[in-house]
Design a protein around this motif. Structure first.
Motif, PDB file in Angstrom:
ATOM      1  N   VAL A  14     -58.120 -10.797 -19.094  1.00 59.88           N
ATOM      2  CA  VAL A  14     -58.729 -10.081 -20.216  1.00 59.88           C
ATOM      3  C   VAL A  14     -59.009  -8.616 -19.842  1.00 59.88           C
ATOM      4  O   VAL A  14     -58.849  -7.711 -20.658  1.00 59.88           O
ATOM      5  CB  VAL A  14     -59.994 -10.814 -20.724  1.00 59.88           C
ATOM      6  CG1 VAL A  14     -61.104 -10.791 -19.690  1.00 59.88           C
ATOM      7  CG2 VAL A  14     -60.480 -10.233 -22.022  1.00 59.88           C
ATOM      8  N   VAL A  15     -59.391  -8.379 -18.587  1.00 61.26           N
ATOM      9  CA  VAL A  15     -59.627  -7.005 -18.121  1.00 61.26           C
ATOM     10  C   VAL A  15     -58.304  -6.242 -18.073  1.00 61.26           C
ATOM     11  O   VAL A  15     -58.220  -5.093 -18.527  1.00 61.26           O
ATOM     12  CB  VAL A  15     -60.318  -7.012 -16.732  1.00 61.26           C
ATOM     13  CG1 VAL A  15     -60.356  -5.612 -16.139  1.00 61.26           C
ATOM     14  CG2 VAL A  15     -61.723  -7.581 -16.848  1.00 61.26           C
ATOM     15  N   LEU A  16     -57.272  -6.874 -17.543  1.00 61.85           N
ATOM     16  CA  LEU A  16     -55.959  -6.220 -17.475  1.00 61.85           C
ATOM     17  C   LEU A  16     -55.456  -5.855 -18.867  1.00 61.85           C
ATOM     18  O   LEU A  16     -54.952  -4.744 -19.082  1.00 61.85           O
ATOM     19  CB  LEU A  16     -54.940  -7.135 -16.774  1.00 61.85           C
ATOM     20  CG  LEU A  16     -55.169  -7.377 -15.287  1.00 61.85           C
ATOM     21  CD1 LEU A  16     -54.187  -8.418 -14.768  1.00 61.85           C
ATOM     22  CD2 LEU A  16     -55.049  -6.086 -14.498  1.00 61.85           C
ATOM     23  N   ASN A  17     -55.591  -6.783 -19.816  1.00 60.23           N
ATOM     24  CA  ASN A  17     -55.147  -6.512 -21.188  1.00 60.23           C
ATOM     25  C   ASN A  17     -55.921  -5.351 -21.792  1.00 60.23           C
ATOM     26  O   ASN A  17     -55.346  -4.482 -22.455  1.00 60.23           O
ATOM     27  CB  ASN A  17     -55.294  -7.760 -22.063  1.00 60.23           C
ATOM     28  CG  ASN A  17     -54.311  -8.848 -21.681  1.00 60.23           C
ATOM     29  OD1 ASN A  17     -53.284  -8.588 -21.061  1.00 60.23           O
ATOM     30  ND2 ASN A  17     -54.632 -10.075 -22.021  1.00 60.23           N
ATOM     31  N   SER A  18     -57.216  -5.330 -21.562  1.00 55.78           N
ATOM     32  CA  SER A  18     -58.066  -4.263 -22.090  1.00 55.78           C
ATOM     33  C   SER A  18     -57.673  -2.906 -21.490  1.00 55.78           C
ATOM     34  O   SER A  18     -57.552  -1.903 -22.208  1.00 55.78           O
ATOM     35  CB  SER A  18     -59.530  -4.588 -21.779  1.00 55.78           C
ATOM     36  OG  SER A  18     -60.366  -3.583 -22.259  1.00 55.78           O
ATOM     37  N   LEU A  19     -57.463  -2.871 -20.177  1.00 58.45           N
ATOM     38  CA  LEU A  19     -57.049  -1.627 -19.519  1.00 58.45           C
ATOM     39  C   LEU A  19     -55.725  -1.124 -20.078  1.00 58.45           C
ATOM     40  O   LEU A  19     -55.578   0.061 -20.393  1.00 58.45           O
ATOM     41  CB  LEU A  19     -56.906  -1.846 -18.004  1.00 58.45           C
ATOM     42  CG  LEU A  19     -58.191  -1.980 -17.211  1.00 58.45           C
ATOM     43  CD1 LEU A  19     -57.899  -2.468 -15.797  1.00 58.45           C
ATOM     44  CD2 LEU A  19     -58.955  -0.668 -17.180  1.00 58.45           C
ATOM     45  N   LYS A  20     -54.777  -2.044 -20.208  1.00 60.47           N
ATOM     46  CA  LYS A  20     -53.440  -1.675 -20.690  1.00 60.47           C
ATOM     47  C   LYS A  20     -53.520  -1.092 -22.108  1.00 60.47           C
ATOM     48  O   LYS A  20     -52.887  -0.076 -22.406  1.00 60.47           O
ATOM     49  CB  LYS A  20     -52.535  -2.906 -20.649  1.00 60.47           C
ATOM     50  CG  LYS A  20     -51.071  -2.592 -20.599  1.00 60.47           C
ATOM     51  CD  LYS A  20     -50.301  -3.865 -20.285  1.00 60.47           C
ATOM     52  CE  LYS A  20     -48.815  -3.602 -20.256  1.00 60.47           C
ATOM     53  NZ  LYS A  20     -48.031  -4.773 -19.923  1.00 60.47           N
ATOM     54  N   ILE A  21     -54.308  -1.706 -22.962  1.00 61.19           N
ATOM     55  CA  ILE A  21     -54.470  -1.221 -24.341  1.00 61.19           C
ATOM     56  C   ILE A  21     -55.090   0.173 -24.346  1.00 61.19           C
ATOM     57  O   ILE A  21     -54.613   1.080 -25.035  1.00 61.19           O
ATOM     58  CB  ILE A  21     -55.317  -2.210 -25.179  1.00 61.19           C
ATOM     59  CG1 ILE A  21     -54.514  -3.492 -25.441  1.00 61.19           C
ATOM     60  CG2 ILE A  21     -55.783  -1.576 -26.490  1.00 61.19           C
ATOM     61  CD1 ILE A  21     -55.346  -4.659 -25.949  1.00 61.19           C
ATOM     62  N   GLN A  22     -56.163   0.361 -23.563  1.00 59.42           N
ATOM     63  CA  GLN A  22     -56.818   1.670 -23.518  1.00 59.42           C
ATOM     64  C   GLN A  22     -55.863   2.750 -23.011  1.00 59.42           C
ATOM     65  O   GLN A  22     -55.810   3.856 -23.561  1.00 59.42           O
ATOM     66  CB  GLN A  22     -58.064   1.616 -22.626  1.00 59.42           C
ATOM     67  CG  GLN A  22     -59.189   0.839 -23.261  1.00 59.42           C
ATOM     68  CD  GLN A  22     -60.389   0.671 -22.336  1.00 59.42           C
ATOM     69  OE1 GLN A  22     -60.323   0.919 -21.146  1.00 59.42           O
ATOM     70  NE2 GLN A  22     -61.493   0.238 -22.914  1.00 59.42           N
ATOM     71  N   LEU A  23     -55.104   2.435 -21.971  1.00 60.45           N
ATOM     72  CA  LEU A  23     -54.175   3.416 -21.408  1.00 60.45           C
ATOM     73  C   LEU A  23     -53.041   3.742 -22.377  1.00 60.45           C
ATOM     74  O   LEU A  23     -52.699   4.907 -22.568  1.00 60.45           O
ATOM     75  CB  LEU A  23     -53.613   2.901 -20.076  1.00 60.45           C
ATOM     76  CG  LEU A  23     -54.641   2.769 -18.954  1.00 60.45           C
ATOM     77  CD1 LEU A  23     -54.047   2.023 -17.764  1.00 60.45           C
ATOM     78  CD2 LEU A  23     -55.180   4.127 -18.532  1.00 60.45           C
ATOM     79  N   LYS A  24     -52.478   2.700 -22.998  1.00 60.37           N
ATOM     80  CA  LYS A  24     -51.397   2.927 -23.963  1.00 60.37           C
ATOM     81  C   LYS A  24     -51.875   3.738 -25.165  1.00 60.37           C
ATOM     82  O   LYS A  24     -51.153   4.593 -25.675  1.00 60.37           O
ATOM     83  CB  LYS A  24     -50.819   1.594 -24.450  1.00 60.37           C
ATOM     84  CG  LYS A  24     -49.710   1.085 -23.601  1.00 60.37           C
ATOM     85  CD  LYS A  24     -49.052  -0.123 -24.251  1.00 60.37           C
ATOM     86  CE  LYS A  24     -47.796  -0.482 -23.494  1.00 60.37           C
ATOM     87  NZ  LYS A  24     -47.170  -1.689 -23.985  1.00 60.37           N
ATOM     88  N   ASN A  25     -53.091   3.454 -25.636  1.00 63.33           N
ATOM     89  CA  ASN A  25     -53.640   4.200 -26.777  1.00 63.33           C
ATOM     90  C   ASN A  25     -53.782   5.682 -26.448  1.00 63.33           C
ATOM     91  O   ASN A  25     -53.602   6.531 -27.310  1.00 63.33           O
ATOM     92  CB  ASN A  25     -54.992   3.632 -27.215  1.00 63.33           C
ATOM     93  CG  ASN A  25     -54.847   2.320 -27.964  1.00 63.33           C
ATOM     94  OD1 ASN A  25     -53.758   1.957 -28.408  1.00 63.33           O
ATOM     95  ND2 ASN A  25     -55.938   1.593 -28.092  1.00 63.33           N
ATOM     96  N   GLU A  26     -54.107   5.984 -25.211  1.00 65.53           N
ATOM     97  CA  GLU A  26     -54.314   7.374 -24.808  1.00 65.53           C
ATOM     98  C   GLU A  26     -53.012   8.068 -24.420  1.00 65.53           C
ATOM     99  O   GLU A  26     -52.725   9.177 -24.859  1.00 65.53           O
ATOM    100  CB  GLU A  26     -55.297   7.440 -23.630  1.00 65.53           C
ATOM    101  CG  GLU A  26     -55.567   8.851 -23.143  1.00 65.53           C
ATOM    102  CD  GLU A  26     -56.241   9.737 -24.181  1.00 65.53           C
ATOM    103  OE1 GLU A  26     -55.958  10.946 -24.193  1.00 65.53           O
ATOM    104  OE2 GLU A  26     -57.048   9.224 -24.996  1.00 65.53           O
ATOM    105  N   PHE A  27     -52.213   7.423 -23.563  1.00 65.61           N
ATOM    106  CA  PHE A  27     -51.043   8.083 -22.981  1.00 65.61           C
ATOM    107  C   PHE A  27     -49.720   7.690 -23.641  1.00 65.61           C
ATOM    108  O   PHE A  27     -48.680   8.270 -23.320  1.00 65.61           O
ATOM    109  CB  PHE A  27     -50.964   7.790 -21.476  1.00 65.61           C
ATOM    110  CG  PHE A  27     -52.153   8.286 -20.704  1.00 65.61           C
ATOM    111  CD1 PHE A  27     -52.398   9.644 -20.566  1.00 65.61           C
ATOM    112  CD2 PHE A  27     -53.036   7.394 -20.110  1.00 65.61           C
ATOM    113  CE1 PHE A  27     -53.491  10.112 -19.851  1.00 65.61           C
ATOM    114  CE2 PHE A  27     -54.132   7.844 -19.390  1.00 65.61           C
ATOM    115  CZ  PHE A  27     -54.364   9.207 -19.263  1.00 65.61           C
ATOM    116  N   GLY A  28     -49.759   6.703 -24.542  1.00 71.09           N
ATOM    117  CA  GLY A  28     -48.555   6.303 -25.269  1.00 71.09           C
ATOM    118  C   GLY A  28     -47.413   5.926 -24.346  1.00 71.09           C
ATOM    119  O   GLY A  28     -47.581   5.158 -23.409  1.00 71.09           O
ATOM    120  N   ASN A  29     -46.247   6.509 -24.609  1.00 81.31           N
ATOM    121  CA  ASN A  29     -45.047   6.170 -23.847  1.00 81.31           C
ATOM    122  C   ASN A  29     -44.780   7.118 -22.688  1.00 81.31           C
ATOM    123  O   ASN A  29     -43.659   7.178 -22.185  1.00 81.31           O
ATOM    124  CB  ASN A  29     -43.836   6.133 -24.793  1.00 81.31           C
ATOM    125  CG  ASN A  29     -43.943   4.979 -25.771  1.00 81.31           C
ATOM    126  OD1 ASN A  29     -44.392   3.896 -25.418  1.00 81.31           O
ATOM    127  ND2 ASN A  29     -43.550   5.216 -27.009  1.00 81.31           N
TER     128      ASN A  29
END
Length: 131
Positions: A14-29
């Protein structure tokens, strides 16, 4: 040439998923986002990325994980990859472990769980600015 990588290491999915979502939302592709549920798995991923000549820019690692603790893991990584920005994410690291990571792994920052998304992004951006 593949995109540079941000690697997140935590034994809680759940922590990994949350981190990934936050990073993708900010840095995109701009980056590839890799996750590992243990230090051993993370070291395997790092070796694979190295073989593919894919650059790892940032590692965000939990401290309290089964097997290898986060400070020990980051010290191992630092020996081979001193330029990687290292961030420790923890609710339970003791001060000695944080100091050891700062001295022996070049720890950029230690964030407490639960972390704020804004603080995480600002920490990563400040680390990337040093590259």
């Amino acid at each position: 040439m593949s995109k540079p990588v941000i690697l997140c290491v935590d034994d809680e999915v759940v922590v990994l998923n949350s981190l990934k979502i936050q990073l993708k939302n900010e840095f995109g592709n701009d980056y590839l986002y890799e996750v590992a549920e243990s230090a051993d798995e993370a070291l395997e991923i790092i070796d694979e990325l190295e073989e593919d000549e894919t650059e790892i820019l940032v590692i965000v690692s939990d401290w309290l994980m089964p097997g290898t603790k986060g400070d020990e893991f980051l010290i191992k990584v630092h020996q081979k990859h001193p330029k990687v920005i290292k961030v420790m994410l923890t609710g339970q690291a003791d001060e000695a472990a944080i100091e050891r990571a700062k001295e022996q792994a070049g720890l950029h920052c230690c964030l407490q769980k639960p972390w704020s998304g804004k603080e995480l992004i600002e920490t990563i951006k400040s680390g990337l600015a040093k590259l």
